[in-house]
Scaffold this motif. Sequence first.
Motif, PDB file in Angstrom:
ATOM      1  N   PRO A 179       0.936  -5.278  34.786  1.00 29.50           N
ATOM      2  CA  PRO A 179       0.393  -4.055  34.639  1.00 29.50           C
ATOM      3  C   PRO A 179      -1.360  -4.185  34.769  1.00 29.50           C
ATOM      4  CG  PRO A 179       0.844  -5.082  32.514  1.00 29.50           C
ATOM      5  CD  PRO A 179       1.678  -5.846  33.627  1.00 29.50           C
ATOM      6  N   THR A 180      -1.775  -3.073  35.219  1.00 29.84           N
ATOM      7  CA  THR A 180      -3.397  -3.074  35.246  1.00 29.84           C
ATOM      8  C   THR A 180      -3.857  -2.711  34.096  1.00 29.84           C
ATOM      9  OG1 THR A 180      -3.250  -0.591  35.916  1.00 29.84           O
ATOM     10  CG2 THR A 180      -3.297  -2.121  37.674  1.00 29.84           C
ATOM     11  N   ILE A 181      -5.057  -3.418  33.608  1.00 27.31           N
ATOM     12  CA  ILE A 181      -5.852  -3.122  32.435  1.00 27.31           C
ATOM     13  C   ILE A 181      -7.376  -2.393  32.650  1.00 27.31           C
ATOM     14  CG2 ILE A 181      -4.601  -4.760  31.321  1.00 27.31           C
ATOM     15  CD1 ILE A 181      -7.105  -6.573  31.640  1.00 27.31           C
ATOM     16  N   PRO A 182      -7.632  -1.364  31.967  1.00 27.11           N
ATOM     17  CA  PRO A 182      -8.992  -0.887  32.053  1.00 27.11           C
ATOM     18  C   PRO A 182     -10.024  -1.833  31.895  1.00 27.11           C
ATOM     19  CG  PRO A 182      -7.559   0.398  30.209  1.00 27.11           C
ATOM     20  CD  PRO A 182      -6.876  -0.917  30.622  1.00 27.11           C
ATOM     21  N   ASN A 183     -11.118  -1.673  32.892  1.00 22.23           N
ATOM     22  CA  ASN A 183     -12.305  -2.515  32.994  1.00 22.23           C
ATOM     23  C   ASN A 183     -12.164  -4.107  33.255  1.00 22.23           C
ATOM     24  OD1 ASN A 183     -13.769  -0.164  31.881  1.00 22.23           O
ATOM     25  ND2 ASN A 183     -13.104  -0.562  29.977  1.00 22.23           N
ATOM     26  N   GLY A 184     -10.788  -4.061  33.959  1.00 23.59           N
ATOM     27  CA  GLY A 184     -10.390  -5.693  34.384  1.00 23.59           C
ATOM     28  C   GLY A 184      -9.640  -5.614  35.850  1.00 23.59           C
ATOM     29  N   SER A 185      -9.291  -6.901  36.068  1.00 20.99           N
ATOM     30  CA  SER A 185      -8.471  -7.035  37.251  1.00 20.99           C
ATOM     31  C   SER A 185      -7.691  -7.943  37.045  1.00 20.99           C
ATOM     32  CB  SER A 185      -9.351  -6.968  38.671  1.00 20.99           C
ATOM     33  OG  SER A 185     -10.304  -8.327  38.457  1.00 20.99           O
ATOM     34  N   ARG A 186      -6.598  -8.233  37.993  1.00 22.01           N
ATOM     35  CA  ARG A 186      -5.657  -9.294  38.003  1.00 22.01           C
ATOM     36  C   ARG A 186      -5.240  -9.879  39.228  1.00 22.01           C
ATOM     37  NH1 ARG A 186      -2.735  -5.809  40.230  1.00 22.01           N
ATOM     38  NH2 ARG A 186      -1.301  -4.338  39.584  1.00 22.01           N
ATOM     39  N   THR A 187      -4.920 -11.105  39.341  1.00 23.39           N
ATOM     40  CA  THR A 187      -4.345 -11.728  40.491  1.00 23.39           C
ATOM     41  C   THR A 187      -2.756 -12.291  40.073  1.00 23.39           C
ATOM     42  OG1 THR A 187      -5.337 -13.815  40.096  1.00 23.39           O
ATOM     43  CG2 THR A 187      -6.406 -12.259  41.623  1.00 23.39           C
ATOM     44  N   PHE A 188      -1.804 -12.317  40.933  1.00 24.95           N
ATOM     45  CA  PHE A 188      -0.469 -12.842  40.600  1.00 24.95           C
ATOM     46  C   PHE A 188       0.120 -13.468  41.566  1.00 24.95           C
ATOM     47  CE2 PHE A 188      -0.133  -8.243  41.459  1.00 24.95           C
ATOM     48  CZ  PHE A 188       0.890  -8.156  42.241  1.00 24.95           C
ATOM     49  N   THR A 189       0.929 -14.561  41.294  1.00 24.51           N
ATOM     50  CA  THR A 189       1.757 -15.318  42.195  1.00 24.51           C
ATOM     51  C   THR A 189       2.770 -14.760  42.658  1.00 24.51           C
ATOM     52  OG1 THR A 189       2.887 -16.564  40.405  1.00 24.51           O
ATOM     53  CG2 THR A 189       0.841 -17.626  41.129  1.00 24.51           C
ATOM     54  N   GLY A 190       3.321 -13.834  41.938  1.00 21.93           N
ATOM     55  CA  GLY A 190       4.881 -13.066  42.174  1.00 21.93           C
ATOM     56  C   GLY A 190       5.223 -12.223  41.180  1.00 21.93           C
ATOM     57  N   THR A 191       6.437 -11.547  41.446  1.00 22.13           N
ATOM     58  CA  THR A 191       6.789 -10.557  40.272  1.00 22.13           C
ATOM     59  C   THR A 191       8.107 -11.070  39.867  1.00 22.13           C
ATOM     60  OG1 THR A 191       8.065  -9.304  42.047  1.00 22.13           O
ATOM     61  CG2 THR A 191       5.596  -8.649  41.577  1.00 22.13           C
ATOM     62  N   THR A 192       8.508 -12.228  40.056  1.00 21.88           N
ATOM     63  CA  THR A 192       9.806 -12.645  39.460  1.00 21.88           C
ATOM     64  C   THR A 192       9.742 -13.951  38.423  1.00 21.88           C
ATOM     65  OG1 THR A 192      10.088 -14.107  41.353  1.00 21.88           O
ATOM     66  CG2 THR A 192      11.251 -11.934  41.777  1.00 21.88           C
ATOM     67  N   PHE A 193      10.835 -13.985  37.815  1.00 19.78           N
ATOM     68  CA  PHE A 193      10.834 -15.026  36.620  1.00 19.78           C
ATOM     69  C   PHE A 193       9.981 -16.359  36.839  1.00 19.78           C
ATOM     70  CE2 PHE A 193      12.996 -18.821  34.520  1.00 19.78           C
ATOM     71  CZ  PHE A 193      12.828 -18.588  33.406  1.00 19.78           C
ATOM     72  N   GLY A 194       9.168 -16.478  35.971  1.00 10.96           N
ATOM     73  CA  GLY A 194       8.305 -17.905  36.205  1.00 10.96           C
ATOM     74  C   GLY A 194       6.891 -17.491  36.706  1.00 10.96           C
ATOM     75  N   ASP A 195       6.732 -16.383  37.556  1.00 10.25           N
ATOM     76  CA  ASP A 195       5.343 -16.105  38.140  1.00 10.25           C
ATOM     77  C   ASP A 195       4.391 -15.688  37.012  1.00 10.25           C
ATOM     78  OD1 ASP A 195       6.206 -16.580  40.706  1.00 10.25           O
ATOM     79  OD2 ASP A 195       6.919 -14.551  40.975  1.00 10.25           O
ATOM     80  N   THR A 196       3.245 -16.011  37.455  1.00  3.60           N
ATOM     81  CA  THR A 196       2.116 -15.762  36.498  1.00  3.60           C
ATOM     82  C   THR A 196       1.055 -14.763  37.117  1.00  3.60           C
ATOM     83  OG1 THR A 196       0.907 -17.590  37.326  1.00  3.60           O
ATOM     84  CG2 THR A 196       2.226 -17.977  35.429  1.00  3.60           C
ATOM     85  N   ALA A 197       0.313 -13.993  36.125  1.00  6.85           N
ATOM     86  CA  ALA A 197      -0.665 -13.215  36.738  1.00  6.85           C
ATOM     87  C   ALA A 197      -1.879 -13.625  35.794  1.00  6.85           C
ATOM     88  CB  ALA A 197      -0.245 -11.575  36.094  1.00  6.85           C
ATOM     89  N   ILE A 198      -3.033 -13.704  36.262  1.00  4.81           N
ATOM     90  CA  ILE A 198      -4.439 -14.028  35.544  1.00  4.81           C
ATOM     91  C   ILE A 198      -5.147 -12.798  35.689  1.00  4.81           C
ATOM     92  CG2 ILE A 198      -6.239 -15.615  35.526  1.00  4.81           C
ATOM     93  CD1 ILE A 198      -4.530 -17.617  36.874  1.00  4.81           C
ATOM     94  N   TYR A 199      -5.728 -12.416  34.376  1.00  2.00           N
ATOM     95  CA  TYR A 199      -6.624 -11.449  34.213  1.00  2.00           C
ATOM     96  C   TYR A 199      -7.844 -11.775  34.096  1.00  2.00           C
ATOM     97  CZ  TYR A 199      -2.661  -8.118  34.009  1.00  2.00           C
ATOM     98  OH  TYR A 199      -1.395  -7.588  34.162  1.00  2.00           O
ATOM     99  N   THR A 200      -9.214 -10.971  34.593  1.00  2.00           N
ATOM    100  CA  THR A 200     -10.309 -11.174  34.572  1.00  2.00           C
ATOM    101  C   THR A 200     -11.100  -9.632  34.011  1.00  2.00           C
ATOM    102  OG1 THR A 200     -10.847 -11.058  36.898  1.00  2.00           O
ATOM    103  CG2 THR A 200     -10.881 -13.129  36.017  1.00  2.00           C
ATOM    104  N   CYS A 201     -12.248  -9.853  33.304  1.00  2.00           N
ATOM    105  CA  CYS A 201     -12.705  -8.641  32.917  1.00  2.00           C
ATOM    106  C   CYS A 201     -14.146  -8.253  33.700  1.00  2.00           C
ATOM    107  CB  CYS A 201     -13.080  -8.382  31.365  1.00  2.00           C
ATOM    108  SG  CYS A 201     -11.734  -8.768  30.246  1.00  2.00           S
TER     109      CYS A 201
END
Length: 235
Positions: A179-201
């Motif tokens: 998901p996207t979040i207000p006032n922040g951004s994300r990068t992610f390694t993929g969309t399947t089991f075990g993948d990660t997303a890292i958020y910054t504000c």
Amino acid sequence: SNCGSPPSISNGSPGTPTSTVAGGTVTYTCNNGYQRLGSATVTCQASVSWSTTPICLAVCGSPPSISNGSPGTPTSIIQGGTVVYSCNSGYQLSGSATVVCQDSGNWSPRPNCLAICGSPPSISNGSPGIPTSTVAGGTVTYTCNNGYQLSGSPTVTCQANGSWTARPSCSPISCGNPPTIPNGSRTFTGTTFGDTAIYTCNTGYQLSGAATMICQASGSWSTAPTCPHNNSIQN
């Protein structure tokens, strides 16, 4: 003194006696499909009884052939005779290996030779259960590891040619885009089991919650952080 009519026998019959007094003889024959055991000629004895009659035994003929195996040499092809069957390499016997010539003139049921498939094949990120059998007709059901979903039939069958039917595959469960979040951004390694997303504000906003989200086995992302304004978390 008279021996009377010659005795009857199963699956055969006496001919006409030369006489029924001492010294008279009668010749027995067996019906078609039967073989005589004992002397064909029976004599009226001085004791006023006929001598021992022969026995008529069923003839079964050559033992029947089977697919992917063969009979050995029979002990005899008449009633009471036996023959032992064996299977070709790569096949396993099902049923009794020993077949008997019966009084009906038929061999008892012959065995089958079933193809051997051996151990069910392995799959990535999943595994086979315990097979019902590893010969033709046996089945095995596959399951996927946690976080993976099955594609194809979970049940695999041992075929008459000695090979298992197509096994399924296990692909990672998808969580979709994080998901996207207000006032922040994300990068992610993929969309399947075990993948990660890292958020910054964005500048002026401070992260609340875990910065890293993980795609879970359930097919959903872990809880997303928020980016409240710096002013709202001061004091």
